[in-house]
Enzyme design. Structure first.
Site, PDB file in Angstrom:
ATOM      1  N   LYS A 108     -10.907  17.533  22.749  1.00 12.75           N
ATOM      2  CA  LYS A 108      -9.920  17.375  21.682  1.00 12.75           C
ATOM      3  C   LYS A 108      -8.957  16.256  22.053  1.00 12.75           C
ATOM      4  O   LYS A 108      -8.372  16.252  23.146  1.00 12.75           O
ATOM      5  CB  LYS A 108      -9.153  18.699  21.542  1.00 12.75           C
ATOM      6  CG  LYS A 108      -8.920  19.129  20.116  1.00 12.75           C
ATOM      7  CD  LYS A 108      -8.372  20.545  20.093  1.00 12.75           C
ATOM      8  CE  LYS A 108      -7.835  20.879  18.721  1.00 12.75           C
ATOM      9  NZ  LYS A 108      -7.144  22.162  18.713  1.00 12.75           N
TER      10      LYS A 108
HETATM   11  O1  G3P Z   1      -5.284  24.513  17.111  1.00 13.48           O
HETATM   12  C1  G3P Z   1      -4.641  23.676  16.238  1.00 13.48           C
HETATM   13  C2  G3P Z   1      -3.963  24.342  15.069  1.00 13.48           C
HETATM   14  O2  G3P Z   1      -4.826  25.258  14.470  1.00 13.48           O
HETATM   15  C3  G3P Z   1      -2.591  24.822  15.331  1.00 13.48           C
HETATM   16  O3  G3P Z   1      -2.102  25.604  14.286  1.00 13.48           O
HETATM   17  O4  G3P Z   1      -0.472  27.263  13.494  1.00 13.48           O
HETATM   18  O5  G3P Z   1       0.117  25.849  15.471  1.00 13.48           O
HETATM   19  O6  G3P Z   1       0.022  24.865  13.174  1.00 13.48           O
HETATM   20  P1  G3P Z   1      -0.522  25.911  14.111  1.00 13.48           P
END
Ligand code: G3P
Length: 217
Positions: free
Chosen positions: A82
């Protein structure tokens, strides 16, 4: 649509392993796991799940990210490196892609970033729906735009809907044609639930038990 679980918690992954195609992690999720290293956590996940496991680099320069990405890819053939959708991250994406290493371009907030990710050979690009909604813009609109651009341009990079907040995001991403989605445990667990399933099952069981009582009287 591939369904990934957005967590580094091995117990959560084991619980849902029959319903997921892979796992995505990020530095925040890894940091939340106490008493282990990134490498051990990822090895353990790879032992349980046979699909793509996204692991994010934590260095900043092109050279450092390239070295780190290659090291992460050595953990297991299913590791998907990533990288951030930045000038540096996109260059590393190109370098890793040329070596046949899978990549997931994260923190994508625009279609131009998604176009550049594809240009650099990204396996996945991850637009962050929830974080766009959080600032009053249309996260799902971005998924729709990227899916359509990739379709028109015959681009093979997969659109991975990330930063998912609710089950409506799941339904909309599937309807629009996202190739993949990554769900936090909270949202995945909600996908199983419907109040009519619960009340219907309760009534079936009550009727069945009443029948037993009638038969025995
Ligand atoms: O893993 C990346 C993403 O899904 C993070 O989500 O909820 O931290 O915006 P969030």
């Amino acid at each position: 649509m591939e369904i990934f679980l957005d967590t580094a918690d091995i117990n959560v992954i084991k619980k849902y392993k029959n319903f997921i195609d892979g796992v995505t992690t990020n530095p925040s999720l890894i940091a939340a796991i106490n008493g282990s290293t990134t490498y051990k956590i990822i090895e353990e996940i790879c032992d349980v799940i046979s699909g793509p496991i996204s692991v994010e680099v934590i260095s900043n320069t092109v050279d450092e990210m390239f070295v780190e990405g290659k090291e992460l890819a050595k953990i297991h053939s299913n590791v998907c490196v990533k990288l951030p959708c930045t000038f540096e991250g996109l260059q590393v994406c190109k370098q890793l892609s040329q070596k046949g290493i899978s990549t997931n371009l994260t923190l994508c907030f625009s279609s131009t970033q998604a176009l550049l990710a594809a240009k650099c050979g990204a396996t996945y690009v991850s637009p962050f729906i929830g974080r766009i909604d959080d600032i009053g813009q249309d996260g799902m609109g971005l998924i729709d735009e990227i899916v359509n651009i990739y379709d028109v341009q015959k681009i093979e990079t997969k659109v991975l809907a990330a930063s998912i907040r609710n089950v409506n995001h799941v339904i909309q991403a599937a309807y629009i044609g996202a190739d993949a989605i990554t769900l936090p445990e909270k949202v995945l667990s909600q996908c199983f639930y419907h109040p009519l399933t619960k009340s219907g099952l309760k009534k079936f069981m009550q009727d069945w038990n009443n029948k037993d009582q009638k038969d025995n009287s």
